[in-house]
Design a protein around this motif. Structure first.
Motif, PDB file in Angstrom:
ATOM      1  N   TRP A  88       0.815  -1.215   0.000  1.00  0.00           N
ATOM      2  CA  TRP A  88       0.000   0.000   0.000  1.00  0.00           C
ATOM      3  C   TRP A  88       0.849   1.265   0.000  1.00  0.00           C
ATOM      4  O   TRP A  88       0.501   2.240  -0.645  1.00  0.00           O
ATOM      5  CB  TRP A  88      -0.929   0.018   1.209  1.00  0.00           C
ATOM      6  CG  TRP A  88      -1.854  -1.160   1.276  1.00  0.00           C
ATOM      7  CD1 TRP A  88      -2.266  -1.948   0.219  1.00  0.00           C
ATOM      8  CD2 TRP A  88      -2.466  -1.707   2.434  1.00  0.00           C
ATOM      9  NE1 TRP A  88      -3.085  -2.942   0.679  1.00  0.00           N
ATOM     10  CE2 TRP A  88      -3.238  -2.828   2.023  1.00  0.00           C
ATOM     11  CE3 TRP A  88      -2.442  -1.376   3.780  1.00  0.00           C
ATOM     12  CZ2 TRP A  88      -3.978  -3.594   2.922  1.00  0.00           C
ATOM     13  CZ3 TRP A  88      -3.187  -2.130   4.674  1.00  0.00           C
ATOM     14  CH2 TRP A  88      -3.944  -3.232   4.241  1.00  0.00           C
ATOM     15  N   ARG A 138       1.796   1.224  -4.438  1.00  0.00           N
ATOM     16  CA  ARG A 138       0.620   1.996  -4.827  1.00  0.00           C
ATOM     17  C   ARG A 138      -0.619   1.134  -5.074  1.00  0.00           C
ATOM     18  O   ARG A 138      -1.513   1.535  -5.806  1.00  0.00           O
ATOM     19  CB  ARG A 138       0.911   2.844  -6.078  1.00  0.00           C
ATOM     20  CG  ARG A 138       2.039   3.838  -5.883  1.00  0.00           C
ATOM     21  CD  ARG A 138       1.578   5.018  -5.057  1.00  0.00           C
ATOM     22  NE  ARG A 138       2.591   6.045  -5.032  1.00  0.00           N
ATOM     23  CZ  ARG A 138       3.149   6.494  -3.924  1.00  0.00           C
ATOM     24  NH1 ARG A 138       2.805   6.000  -2.771  1.00  0.00           N
ATOM     25  NH2 ARG A 138       4.055   7.432  -3.970  1.00  0.00           N
ATOM     26  N   THR A 139      -0.656  -0.075  -4.504  1.00  0.00           N
ATOM     27  CA  THR A 139      -1.905  -0.819  -4.555  1.00  0.00           C
ATOM     28  C   THR A 139      -2.800  -0.246  -3.462  1.00  0.00           C
ATOM     29  O   THR A 139      -2.328   0.360  -2.509  1.00  0.00           O
ATOM     30  CB  THR A 139      -1.697  -2.324  -4.339  1.00  0.00           C
ATOM     31  OG1 THR A 139      -1.107  -2.538  -3.065  1.00  0.00           O
ATOM     32  CG2 THR A 139      -0.805  -2.925  -5.421  1.00  0.00           C
ATOM     33  N   SER A 140      -4.089  -0.432  -3.619  1.00  0.00           N
ATOM     34  CA  SER A 140      -5.033   0.149  -2.670  1.00  0.00           C
ATOM     35  C   SER A 140      -5.379  -0.837  -1.571  1.00  0.00           C
ATOM     36  O   SER A 140      -5.537  -2.029  -1.825  1.00  0.00           O
ATOM     37  CB  SER A 140      -6.316   0.563  -3.390  1.00  0.00           C
ATOM     38  OG  SER A 140      -6.039   1.604  -4.295  1.00  0.00           O
ATOM     39  N   ALA A 141      -5.522  -0.306  -0.385  1.00  0.00           N
ATOM     40  CA  ALA A 141      -6.008  -1.120   0.730  1.00  0.00           C
ATOM     41  C   ALA A 141      -7.455  -1.509   0.425  1.00  0.00           C
ATOM     42  O   ALA A 141      -8.184  -0.748  -0.209  1.00  0.00           O
ATOM     43  CB  ALA A 141      -5.924  -0.326   2.028  1.00  0.00           C
ATOM     44  N   ALA A 147     -11.660   1.370   2.728  1.00  0.00           N
ATOM     45  CA  ALA A 147     -11.539   2.804   2.431  1.00  0.00           C
ATOM     46  C   ALA A 147     -10.902   3.578   3.585  1.00  0.00           C
ATOM     47  O   ALA A 147     -10.131   4.513   3.355  1.00  0.00           O
ATOM     48  CB  ALA A 147     -12.907   3.384   2.096  1.00  0.00           C
ATOM     49  N   GLN A 202      -7.183   2.904   3.530  1.00  0.00           N
ATOM     50  CA  GLN A 202      -6.566   3.618   2.409  1.00  0.00           C
ATOM     51  C   GLN A 202      -6.461   5.103   2.710  1.00  0.00           C
ATOM     52  O   GLN A 202      -5.448   5.740   2.395  1.00  0.00           O
ATOM     53  CB  GLN A 202      -7.357   3.391   1.117  1.00  0.00           C
ATOM     54  CG  GLN A 202      -6.691   4.009  -0.102  1.00  0.00           C
ATOM     55  CD  GLN A 202      -5.287   3.483  -0.342  1.00  0.00           C
ATOM     56  OE1 GLN A 202      -5.064   2.280  -0.350  1.00  0.00           O
ATOM     57  NE2 GLN A 202      -4.320   4.375  -0.540  1.00  0.00           N
ATOM     58  N   ASP A 210      -2.998   7.241   2.749  1.00  0.00           N
ATOM     59  CA  ASP A 210      -2.862   8.500   2.009  1.00  0.00           C
ATOM     60  C   ASP A 210      -2.483   9.654   2.945  1.00  0.00           C
ATOM     61  O   ASP A 210      -1.625  10.474   2.603  1.00  0.00           O
ATOM     62  CB  ASP A 210      -4.172   8.849   1.283  1.00  0.00           C
ATOM     63  CG  ASP A 210      -4.514   7.868   0.176  1.00  0.00           C
ATOM     64  OD1 ASP A 210      -3.616   7.124  -0.288  1.00  0.00           O
ATOM     65  OD2 ASP A 210      -5.697   7.835  -0.220  1.00  0.00           O
TER      66      ASP A 210
END
Length: 83
Positions: A56, A60-63, A66, A69, A73
Motif C-alpha cells: 500500500w 501503490r496498490t489500494s487497501a 476505504a 486507504q 494517504d
C-alpha cells in the motif's frame, strides 16, 4: 478513548526498514494530534502484515478498506510535507 502507547509504539516497529521509516516517524510526530477515529484506524492499520503495508505504501496498490486507504494517504501526505 485511552490507548496503550507503549503497545502502539511496539506495533510500529516493523520487519522492513522501509516501513520503519514511514510508520514510526508518523506515530512519533502525529499520533497525539489525530482524532479518536483516526487513532482507531491507525491502530487497525498496524494489525496488517508488513507485506500488505509495503504494497500500500510503496507499490501503490489500494487497501481493501476505504478507511485504511485514507490513513495510508494521510500518512504519505503528512510525511511529504515534513520532508
Amino acid at each position: 478513548m485511552e490507548y496503550n502507547k507503549l503497545r502502539i509504539e511496539w506495533d510500529c516497529r516493523r520487519g522492513m526498514l522501509e516501513l520503519d521509516k514511514v510508520i514510526m516517524p508518523f506515530y512519533q510526530q502525529h499520533f497525539d494530534h489525530l482524532s479518536d477515529h483516526q487513532k482507531a484506524v491507525f491502530v487497525r492499520l498496524l494489525a496488517c502484515t508488513d507485506l500488505q503495508l509495503f504494497s500500500w505504501f510503496f507499490n501503490r496498490t489500494s487497501a481493501p478498506d476505504a478507511e485504511l486507504q485514507a490513513m495510508v494517504d494521510y500518512i504519505q501526505h503528512t510525511l511529504k510535507l515534513s520532508s
